[in-house]
Design an enzyme around this catalytic site. Structure first.
Site, PDB file in Angstrom:
ATOM      1  N   ARG A   1      20.228  -5.950  -2.668  1.00  0.00           N
ATOM      2  CA  ARG A   1      20.454  -7.370  -2.986  1.00  0.00           C
ATOM      3  C   ARG A   1      20.138  -7.676  -4.450  1.00  0.00           C
ATOM      4  NH1 ARG A   1      18.521  -7.943   2.329  1.00  0.00           N
ATOM      5  NH2 ARG A   1      16.378  -8.417   1.691  1.00  0.00           N
TER       6      ARG A   1
ATOM      7  N   PHE B   1      10.573  -1.859  -0.790  1.00  0.00           N
ATOM      8  CA  PHE B   1      10.951  -3.211  -0.392  1.00  0.00           C
ATOM      9  C   PHE B   1      11.438  -3.189   1.058  1.00  0.00           C
ATOM     10  CE2 PHE B   1      11.908  -3.678  -5.051  1.00  0.00           C
ATOM     11  CZ  PHE B   1      10.868  -4.561  -5.300  1.00  0.00           C
TER      12      PHE B   1
ATOM     13  N   ASP C   1       0.592   3.859   5.909  1.00  0.00           N
ATOM     14  CA  ASP C   1       0.830   3.541   4.503  1.00  0.00           C
ATOM     15  C   ASP C   1       0.525   4.727   3.589  1.00  0.00           C
ATOM     16  OD1 ASP C   1       1.775   0.966   4.723  1.00  0.00           O
ATOM     17  OD2 ASP C   1      -0.200   0.063   4.707  1.00  0.00           O
TER      18      ASP C   1
ATOM     19  N   GLY D   1      -7.694  20.550  19.374  1.00  0.00           N
ATOM     20  CA  GLY D   1      -7.292  21.953  19.510  1.00  0.00           C
ATOM     21  C   GLY D   1      -7.834  22.585  20.768  1.00  0.00           C
ATOM     22  N   GLY D   2      -7.877  23.899  20.760  1.00  0.00           N
ATOM     23  CA  GLY D   2      -8.304  24.634  21.954  1.00  0.00           C
ATOM     24  C   GLY D   2      -9.815  24.808  22.032  1.00  0.00           C
TER      25      GLY D   2
ATOM     26  N   GLN E   1       0.770  -1.244   0.000  1.00  0.00           N
ATOM     27  CA  GLN E   1       0.000   0.000   0.000  1.00  0.00           C
ATOM     28  C   GLN E   1       0.805   1.302   0.000  1.00  0.00           C
ATOM     29  OE1 GLN E   1      -3.326   2.449   2.582  1.00  0.00           O
ATOM     30  NE2 GLN E   1      -2.994   0.360   3.172  1.00  0.00           N
TER      31      GLN E   1
ATOM     32  N   LYS F   1      10.987  -5.076   8.967  1.00  0.00           N
ATOM     33  CA  LYS F   1       9.863  -4.943   8.038  1.00  0.00           C
ATOM     34  C   LYS F   1       8.714  -4.289   8.802  1.00  0.00           C
ATOM     35  CE  LYS F   1      10.733  -8.949   5.144  1.00  0.00           C
ATOM     36  NZ  LYS F   1      10.212 -10.235   4.651  1.00  0.00           N
ATOM     37  N   VAL F   2       7.935  -3.519   8.100  1.00  0.00           N
ATOM     38  CA  VAL F   2       6.862  -2.794   8.798  1.00  0.00           C
ATOM     39  C   VAL F   2       5.586  -2.768   7.958  1.00  0.00           C
ATOM     40  CG1 VAL F   2       6.155  -0.479   9.556  1.00  0.00           C
ATOM     41  CG2 VAL F   2       8.389  -1.370  10.220  1.00  0.00           C
ATOM     42  N   TYR F   3       4.460  -2.973   8.628  1.00  0.00           N
ATOM     43  CA  TYR F   3       3.144  -2.784   8.017  1.00  0.00           C
ATOM     44  C   TYR F   3       2.435  -1.632   8.739  1.00  0.00           C
ATOM     45  CZ  TYR F   3       3.437  -7.099   5.274  1.00  0.00           C
ATOM     46  OH  TYR F   3       3.800  -8.056   4.367  1.00  0.00           O
ATOM     47  N   GLU F   4       1.314  -1.236   8.138  1.00  0.00           N
ATOM     48  CA  GLU F   4       0.537  -0.090   8.616  1.00  0.00           C
ATOM     49  C   GLU F   4       0.457   0.042  10.150  1.00  0.00           C
ATOM     50  OE1 GLU F   4      -1.463   2.447   7.041  1.00  0.00           O
ATOM     51  OE2 GLU F   4      -1.732   3.040   9.123  1.00  0.00           O
TER      52      GLU F   4
ATOM     53  N   LYS G   1      15.986 -10.700 -10.572  1.00  0.00           N
ATOM     54  CA  LYS G   1      17.201 -11.435 -10.187  1.00  0.00           C
ATOM     55  C   LYS G   1      17.737 -12.264 -11.356  1.00  0.00           C
ATOM     56  CE  LYS G   1      16.090 -11.286  -5.355  1.00  0.00           C
ATOM     57  NZ  LYS G   1      15.245 -11.877  -4.349  1.00  0.00           N
TER      58      LYS G   1
ATOM     59  N   ASP H   1      11.667 -10.491 -13.788  1.00  0.00           N
ATOM     60  CA  ASP H   1      12.365 -11.141 -12.674  1.00  0.00           C
ATOM     61  C   ASP H   1      13.669 -10.369 -12.482  1.00  0.00           C
ATOM     62  OD1 ASP H   1      13.851 -12.627 -10.945  1.00  0.00           O
ATOM     63  OD2 ASP H   1      13.487 -14.560 -11.925  1.00  0.00           O
TER      64      ASP H   1
HETATM   65  N1  CAO Z   1      11.773 -10.153  -9.183  1.00  0.00           N
HETATM   66  C1  CAO Z   1      12.475 -10.909  -8.329  1.00  0.00           C
HETATM   67  N2  CAO Z   1      12.428 -10.749  -6.994  1.00  0.00           N
HETATM   68  C2  CAO Z   1      11.605  -9.793  -6.541  1.00  0.00           C
HETATM   69  C3  CAO Z   1      10.835  -8.970  -7.379  1.00  0.00           C
HETATM   70  C4  CAO Z   1      10.953  -9.186  -8.768  1.00  0.00           C
HETATM   71  N3  CAO Z   1      10.268  -8.461  -9.624  1.00  0.00           N
HETATM   72  N4  CAO Z   1      10.133  -8.119  -6.606  1.00  0.00           N
HETATM   73  C5  CAO Z   1      10.445  -8.398  -5.331  1.00  0.00           C
HETATM   74  N5  CAO Z   1      11.326  -9.398  -5.290  1.00  0.00           N
HETATM   75  C6  CAO Z   1      11.948  -9.989  -4.111  1.00  0.00           C
HETATM   76  C7  CAO Z   1      12.793  -9.042  -3.332  1.00  0.00           C
HETATM   77  O1  CAO Z   1      14.028  -8.853  -3.965  1.00  0.00           O
HETATM   78  C8  CAO Z   1      12.912  -9.766  -2.008  1.00  0.00           C
HETATM   79  O2  CAO Z   1      13.912 -10.759  -2.083  1.00  0.00           O
HETATM   80  P1  CAO Z   1      15.131 -10.888  -1.030  1.00  0.00           P
HETATM   81  O3  CAO Z   1      14.509 -10.817   0.332  1.00  0.00           O
HETATM   82  O4  CAO Z   1      15.684 -12.219  -1.375  1.00  0.00           O
HETATM   83  O5  CAO Z   1      16.048  -9.798  -1.253  1.00  0.00           O
HETATM   84  C9  CAO Z   1      11.585 -10.496  -1.914  1.00  0.00           C
HETATM   85  O6  CAO Z   1      10.969 -10.359  -3.189  1.00  0.00           O
HETATM   86  C10 CAO Z   1      10.657  -9.997  -0.873  1.00  0.00           C
HETATM   87  O7  CAO Z   1      10.600  -8.588  -0.840  1.00  0.00           O
HETATM   88  P2  CAO Z   1      10.156  -7.853   0.499  1.00  0.00           P
HETATM   89  O8  CAO Z   1      11.013  -8.348   1.612  1.00  0.00           O
HETATM   90  O9  CAO Z   1      10.110  -6.404   0.279  1.00  0.00           O
HETATM   91  O10 CAO Z   1       8.665  -8.380   0.650  1.00  0.00           O
HETATM   92  P3  CAO Z   1       7.937  -9.036   1.914  1.00  0.00           P
HETATM   93  O11 CAO Z   1       6.620  -9.473   1.394  1.00  0.00           O
HETATM   94  O12 CAO Z   1       8.738 -10.051   2.605  1.00  0.00           O
HETATM   95  O13 CAO Z   1       7.735  -7.808   2.924  1.00  0.00           O
HETATM   96  C11 CAO Z   1       6.992  -5.616   3.527  1.00  0.00           C
HETATM   97  C12 CAO Z   1       6.739  -6.865   2.685  1.00  0.00           C
HETATM   98  C13 CAO Z   1       5.947  -4.593   3.127  1.00  0.00           C
HETATM   99  C14 CAO Z   1       6.857  -5.939   4.992  1.00  0.00           C
HETATM  100  C15 CAO Z   1       8.408  -5.083   3.247  1.00  0.00           C
HETATM  101  O14 CAO Z   1       8.546  -4.915   1.855  1.00  0.00           O
HETATM  102  C16 CAO Z   1       8.706  -3.781   3.944  1.00  0.00           C
HETATM  103  O15 CAO Z   1       8.956  -3.740   5.143  1.00  0.00           O
HETATM  104  N6  CAO Z   1       8.711  -2.669   3.177  1.00  0.00           N
HETATM  105  C17 CAO Z   1       9.073  -1.373   3.691  1.00  0.00           C
HETATM  106  C18 CAO Z   1       8.001  -0.783   4.529  1.00  0.00           C
HETATM  107  C19 CAO Z   1       6.695  -0.660   3.794  1.00  0.00           C
HETATM  108  O16 CAO Z   1       6.569  -0.065   2.754  1.00  0.00           O
HETATM  109  N7  CAO Z   1       5.641  -1.188   4.402  1.00  0.00           N
HETATM  110  C20 CAO Z   1       4.299  -0.955   3.914  1.00  0.00           C
HETATM  111  C21 CAO Z   1       3.634  -2.172   3.565  1.00  0.00           C
HETATM  112  S1  CAO Z   1       1.927  -1.868   3.316  1.00  0.00           S
HETATM  113  O17 CAO Z   1       1.262  -2.055   4.806  1.00  0.00           O
END
Ligand code: CAO
Length: 535
Positions: free
Chosen positions: A214, A207, A278, A357-358, A127, A246-249, A185, A183
């Site tokens: 990476r 990401f 988000d 507010g006030g 998001q 890693k962080v979500y909303e 990678k 892809d």
């Molecule tokens: N081709 C190949 N690999 C891909 C790709 C593509 N097109 N797109 C993504 N990937 C890979 C990434 O390289 C990563 O691989 P590695 O861990 O091996 O380097 C893997 O997919 C997973 O990516 P990620 O760690 O970002 O995704 P996740 O689902 O595990 O985590 C999230 C999601 C949101 C927790 C994390 O991305 C994050 O903390 N983002 C920053 C904060 C943020 O924006 N949070 C809001 C989320 S909405 O609530």
């Protein structure tokens, strides 16, 4: 007399020199190496729109000619003894210099979009990042969403409501974009990505920390490929103990100060339905990106733009950090806790529905509250309309009664005052109460349900709520662009299907020949790995 003529001549020369310096001061935008040079050619939009974003190129060329002419004249005058522009006047002119493009004669809204000609490499998912790039797309940027072959953005399949169709979660966050599957990678995938980097203005990603590196896409590598590229990132935290998390909303809401200050004092911390972690951070990032684009017009180079979700939430909770510091000076008198005689602790407390507010406010019941969970109104006892409030609720005596007449006198009695006002609101629907109170300029607002908002005709008229048609899911409602520009009108276009524009982008944006496209496709870099049939 002779002195005056000489002085005028000197002034004229100085003016010309300043003009010359000013024209010179905005250099033609230096085409960044091979990558960004064909910018005007490669854009999909109208050529004029591209020229506008690259406006300084045309203006710069004109400016260079003007500079040369003015300098020639200035030199001739100087030779006649009329004075020479000094380094100081040149410097002053350089600082003040701004070459404005010619004003469009087209009607407002017909002169293209604000970000026409800006191309975004959208490496976002879920998001926070997608809300940012969606905003930029609404403003006219060409947003190319890179997705992993096979599934794409994980939200395509999350919270699905129509079998086989992209979810509302995805469609409502990815309007006006194009989708390519790569892809990142895979060696050939990397080749395509690097070509995209050379041809885009901004890379946006959210990401997990370190994921982009990476993939081999470090800032240094990107900057070397395209020095004009702006690299914009969202992470959960900035540098510090949690930077790798890693962080979500809701994690952002909890760590950014929102949860500790939301809810009721005697209940647990609460997260809010507004996606401040988000979408809030996406908004912050969008501002950072357009600001960096603006600066690039002057410096010619890209930069990193980073927003941490914790920081974004804390920024939105600014008033609560204000209250934290005010605690040192004594109790927070506008919190209803004060009126109830409950002592304050060390940190900003949860304030229920107190207004921030006030001007004290609270949520009050309206007619049918027993059956309708949203039959409530927010009522603010704004001091300037206190007299009107007293008249409306039938307490005219409170206007002059020293126990009620001043805001300070009312603070310890807020609970009792709101109870009395509620006796009035409970007999009216929230819309009737709103209508009456507005006649007296009393600030208030009905609690609107999502159903009511979806059906609100004025929101439909302004394009804040829009109906969008989608090839696999049919019609659905979405929130359109809430930021209205009078000369850059947003149209909401459906989100792309996974990889819908892969061929178009390879051919038209990257200029790959059919042979090269076949080679890349055959390598498997753009498609999901084939599953081996079960033996
Ligand atoms: N081709 C190949 N690999 C891909 C790709 C593509 N097109 N797109 C993504 N990937 C890979 C990434 O390289 C990563 O691989 P590695 O861990 O091996 O380097 C893997 O997919 C997973 O990516 P990620 O760690 O970002 O995704 P996740 O689902 O595990 O985590 C999230 C999601 C949101 C927790 C994390 O991305 C994050 O903390 N983002 C920053 C904060 C943020 O924006 N949070 C809001 C989320 S909405 O609530």
């Amino acid at each position: 007399m002779a002195k005056t003529v000489k002085a005028r001549a000197a002034k004229r020369v100085k003016k010309k020199a300043v003009a010359a310096t000013r024209a010179k001061a905005t250099p033609p935008a230096r085409p960044p190496r091979r990558a960004a040079k064909p910018a005007a050619k490669r854009a999909r939009g109208p050529k004029k729109a591209v020229a506008r974003e690259r406006g300084l190129v045309a203006t710069g060329a004109r400016a260079t000619r003007a500079t040369a002419k003015a300098e020639r004249k200035a030199t001739k005058r100087a030779a006649r003894g009329a004075g020479t522009p000094t380094a100081k006047t040149r410097a002053a002119a350089r600082t003040a210099a701004r070459v404005a493009p010619r004003m469009s004669r087209k009607p407002f809204g017909a002169a293209g979009k604000a970000l026409d000609g800006v191309r975004i490499l959208d490496f976002t998912h879920v998001q926070s990042g997608p809300t940012c790039t969606q905003l930029l797309a609404w403003f006219g940027a060409d947003v190319i969403k890179v997705e992993r072959p096979g599934g794409g953005d994980i939200t395509r399949g999350q919270l699905a409501d129509v079998k086989g169709a992209d979810s509302l979660y995805f469609t409502m966050l990815n309007h006006n974009k194009r989708s390519i599957t790569i892809d990142s990678k895979h060696a050939q995938g990397k080749r395509v990505l690097e070509e995209l980097i050379k041809r885009c203005d901004v890379l946006v990603e959210n990401f997990a920390p370190g994921a982009l590196d990476r993939m081999g896409l470090t800032w240094e590598h990107i900057h070397a490929l395209n020095p004009r590229m702006i690299v914009a990132s969202i992470k959960g935290f900035g540098p510090g103990p949690y930077e790798d998390c890693k962080v979500y909303e809701n994690v952002a809401q909890c760590t950014g100060g929102a949860a500790s200050t939301t809810g009721f004092r005697d209940g647990p911390p609460l997260v809010t339905g507004a996606q401040i972690g988000d979408s809030g951070t996406g908004l912050h990032l969008a501002l950072g990106i357009v600001t960096a684009l603006y600066q690039r017009n002057r410096t010619g180079r890209g930069q990193k733009v980073s927003v941490a979700m914790q920081d974004g939430v804390l920024n939105l909770c600014r008033v609560k950090l204000r209250d934290q510091q005010r605690l040192k000076a004594g109790p927070l008198t506008e919190y209803s806790q004060y009126g109830r005689g409950i002592p304050f602790g060390e940190a900003t407390p949860r304030a229920g529905n107190d207004s921030g507010g006030g001007q004290p406010g609270w949520i009050l019941k309206c007619k049918d509250w027993e059956s309708d969970p949203n039959a409530y109104i927010y009522f603010i006892t704004q001091a300037p309309v206190w007299g009107a409030i007293c008249d409306v609720i039938g307490e005219p005596g409170w206007k002059t009664d020293p126990d009620y007449a001043t805001p300070a006198a009312r603070l310890p009695k807020l609970q009792q005052i709101f109870d009395r006002i509620e006796q009035w609101t409970i007999g009216k629907t929230k819309f009737e109460a709103m209508e009456i109170l507005n006649r007296y300029d009393i600030p208030c607002g009905p609690i609107l349900s999502m159903k009511e908002l979806a059906e609100d005709s004025s929101l439909r008229r302004t394009g804040t709520v829009v109906e969008v048609d989608h090839p696999t899911r049919g019609k659905y409602l979405s929130v359109g662009n809430p930021i209205k520009l009078s000369d850059s009108i947003s149209e909401v276009k459906r989100s792309p299907l996974l990889g819908e524009h892969t061929d178009e982008i390879l051919k038209k944006v990257l200029g790959f020949k059919a042979r090269e496209i076949k080679e890349i496709k055959d390598s498997g870099a753009l498609s999901a790995p084939q599953r081996k049939p079960a033996a």
